[in-house]
Design an enzyme around this catalytic site. Structure first.
Site, mmCIF file in Angstrom:
data_model
loop_
_atom_site.group_PDB
_atom_site.id
_atom_site.type_symbol
_atom_site.label_atom_id
_atom_site.label_comp_id
_atom_site.label_asym_id
_atom_site.label_seq_id
_atom_site.Cartn_x
_atom_site.Cartn_y
_atom_site.Cartn_z
ATOM 1 N N SER A 196 0.864 -1.272 0.072
ATOM 2 C CA SER A 196 -0.151 -0.120 0.004
ATOM 3 C C SER A 196 0.877 1.428 -0.083
ATOM 4 O O SER A 196 0.223 2.251 -0.264
ATOM 5 C CB SER A 196 -0.836 0.187 1.039
ATOM 6 O OG SER A 196 -2.163 -0.713 0.888
ATOM 7 N N LYS A 199 0.177 3.624 -2.834
ATOM 8 C CA LYS A 199 -1.060 4.639 -2.388
ATOM 9 C C LYS A 199 -0.539 6.003 -2.600
ATOM 10 O O LYS A 199 -1.355 6.990 -2.924
ATOM 11 C CB LYS A 199 -2.081 4.237 -1.508
ATOM 12 C CG LYS A 199 -2.756 3.056 -1.537
ATOM 13 C CD LYS A 199 -3.612 2.839 -0.182
ATOM 14 C CE LYS A 199 -4.821 1.640 -0.520
ATOM 15 N NZ LYS A 199 -4.101 0.241 -0.140
ATOM 16 N N SER A 244 -6.159 2.703 4.913
ATOM 17 C CA SER A 244 -5.525 2.001 3.523
ATOM 18 C C SER A 244 -6.521 1.378 2.937
ATOM 19 O O SER A 244 -6.370 0.401 2.487
ATOM 20 C CB SER A 244 -4.451 1.186 3.808
ATOM 21 O OG SER A 244 -3.469 1.064 3.021
#
Length: 454
Positions: A117, A120, A175
């Site tokens: 993640s 991101k 997340s």
């Protein structure tokens, strides 16, 4: 009858041969680094899973974007720096100054690995400027289609209206892959967003990154590097909304049927910021992004400030299996960075053009003396390409002439091509299972524990 060669001609051949050899000696390292730089579509090495990478060696040749030493395997540190923390187990890490772009130390900075993640951050760099934070959107089932099995989620409910600002809090704090998919739908869809992200990565000089999903969910061939993730964080911090979201420890999120419409509290899965799970908050921490999947292991990028100096540290996949190891190694590297700042000679730069054009303009530091030139800046030197070509042709003729004169050679030498892939790993990885981010099996904190969480 053998033709005679005058001493002057013989000396000329020798001189030209030496010139060609010297010229190629200066050019070949840059050419080699350019040739072996992992292309986004076919990275040199990827890590199949958190356990399977233990003992794996980094590629022998990595990108030299930002400086030659950043392409070397193993820990790299400049003169005058204190000793690095002992027993760092991460496959890759980097410590940099956010303001000047100086890289103070690194290990396998350009090793292309699954990012989880932390990708991101690139999603936010790409999409956040395109969607006004006050805009509202009614979520549909189609918005949430295509999410990976076991994805972390903040708790988006189809049919409900959400403000863009709330969706971004779902991305940064929990997340939430569901929040990512809704924002991607608002941006024109997942395929377009992935294309936009790849384009943005190229614009930022992140040449190790290959994007296949907007949320960092494991996909075969989806990789980034500690260097690239640091570029994404550094760029994001220039945006006040990005900085606000990544530094928020706790917030309220719009409720759905389960909460009878009442907002519910969410805490940041970045435990160095929120203090969850017994992790001590780091003094002066601005924030960043954490990630976890089975394939990527734990990944973490953080920014922290002390005495007017902002440092960026990225850690990818610690191999030590202790609880909260990614935070332990992050803490050690931040402490080291603040101790080394102003003392250590930089080994590279986050400003790739600076490596090719002299000292860092922000500091006047001699970073390039240790950093070398960036990939793609190979220089032919004073001779120029024409001069080198001429020298090579003449020198080659001299060598051929000498070989022809050898009566006992009897055979021509066979040319051999180097197996350039002999040191590279296969780069294959199986489909990812989920993105939990907590690194402790807690998933997103709402019951959506990932199948891959250990």
């Amino acid at each position: 009858m053998r033709p005679s060669i005058s001493p002057q001609v013989r000396r000329g051949f020798v001189a030209l041969t030496a010139t060609a050899v010297s010229a190629f000696a200066g050019v070949s390292p840059a050419l080699a680094s350019t040739h072996h730089m992992p292309a986004p579509a076919a990275p040199a090495t990827t890590a199949p899973d958190a356990g399977g990478t233990k003992g794996k060696m980094p590629p022998a040749q990595m990108s030299t974007v930002g400086g030659e030493r950043l392409g070397r395997p193993g820990p790299q540190v400049g003169a005058g720096a204190p000793a690095l923390p002992a027993k760092l187990s991460a496959l890759s890490w980097i410590v940099s100054d956010a303001d000047t772009g100086d890289v103070l130390a690194a290990s396998n900075a350009h090793w292309a690995l699954p990012p989880a993640s932390t990708l991101k951050m690139l999603f936010a760099d790409t999409v956040l400027p395109a969607l006004p934070h006050g805009t509202s959107h009614k979520v549909t089932d189609a918005d949430l289609s295509g999410m990976g099995s076991g994805s972390s989620a903040v708790g988006i409910v189809p049919g409900q209206q959400y403000k863009v600002a709330d969706l971004w809090r779902g991305v940064f704090l929990r997340s939430g892959n569901d929040a990512v998919h809704v924002l991607a739908a608002m941006n024109g869809g997942v395929p377009k967003t992935v294309t936009d992200m790849q384009k943005r990565a190229v614009e930022l000089g992140a040449k190790d990154t290959h994007v296949l999903s907007p949320d960092g969910y494991d996909a075969p061939g989806q990789v980034s590097s500690a260097y690239d993730l640091t570029l994404f964080l550094r760029e994001g911090l220039k945006n006040k909304d990005f900085k606000e979201y990544c530094s928020t420890a706790d917030a309220k999120f719009p409720g759905g049927p389960q909460t009878k419409g009442k907002p519910f509290g969410i805490s940041n899965t970045n435990r160095m910021l929120s203090g969850l799970g017994g992790v001590t908050k780091y003094p002066g921490l601005i924030g960043g992004k954490n990630g976890y999947t089975t394939h990527a292991g734990n990944t973490l990028a953080e920014a922290a400030q002390r005495d007017g100096r902002t440092l960026l540290v990225t850690v990818m996949n610690p191999q030590e299996q202790k609880h909260d190891e990614v935070y332990n190694e992050m803490r050690q590297l931040l402490d080291w960075g603040f101790a080394a700042a102003g003392k250590a000679t930089p080994i590279g730069t986050l400003n790739p053009t600076a490596a090719a054009h002299g000292p860092n303009p922000a500091t006047g530091s001699a970073a390039t003396s240790e950093a070398g030139t960036a990939t793609g800046s190979a220089s032919p030197g004073a001779l120029g390409w024409t001069g080198i070509g001429a020298a090579v042709l003449v020198a080659g003729g001299a060598v051929a002439f000498a070989l022809k004169r050898r009566k006992d050679s009897g055979s021509t030498e066979k040319s051999k091509s180097d197996n350039e892939n002999s040191t590279e790993e296969s780069g294959n990885e199986s489909e990812g299972e989920g993105d939990g981010d907590g690194g402790d099996g807690n998933g997103d904190g709402s019951g959506n524990v990932t199948a891959s969480a250990k």
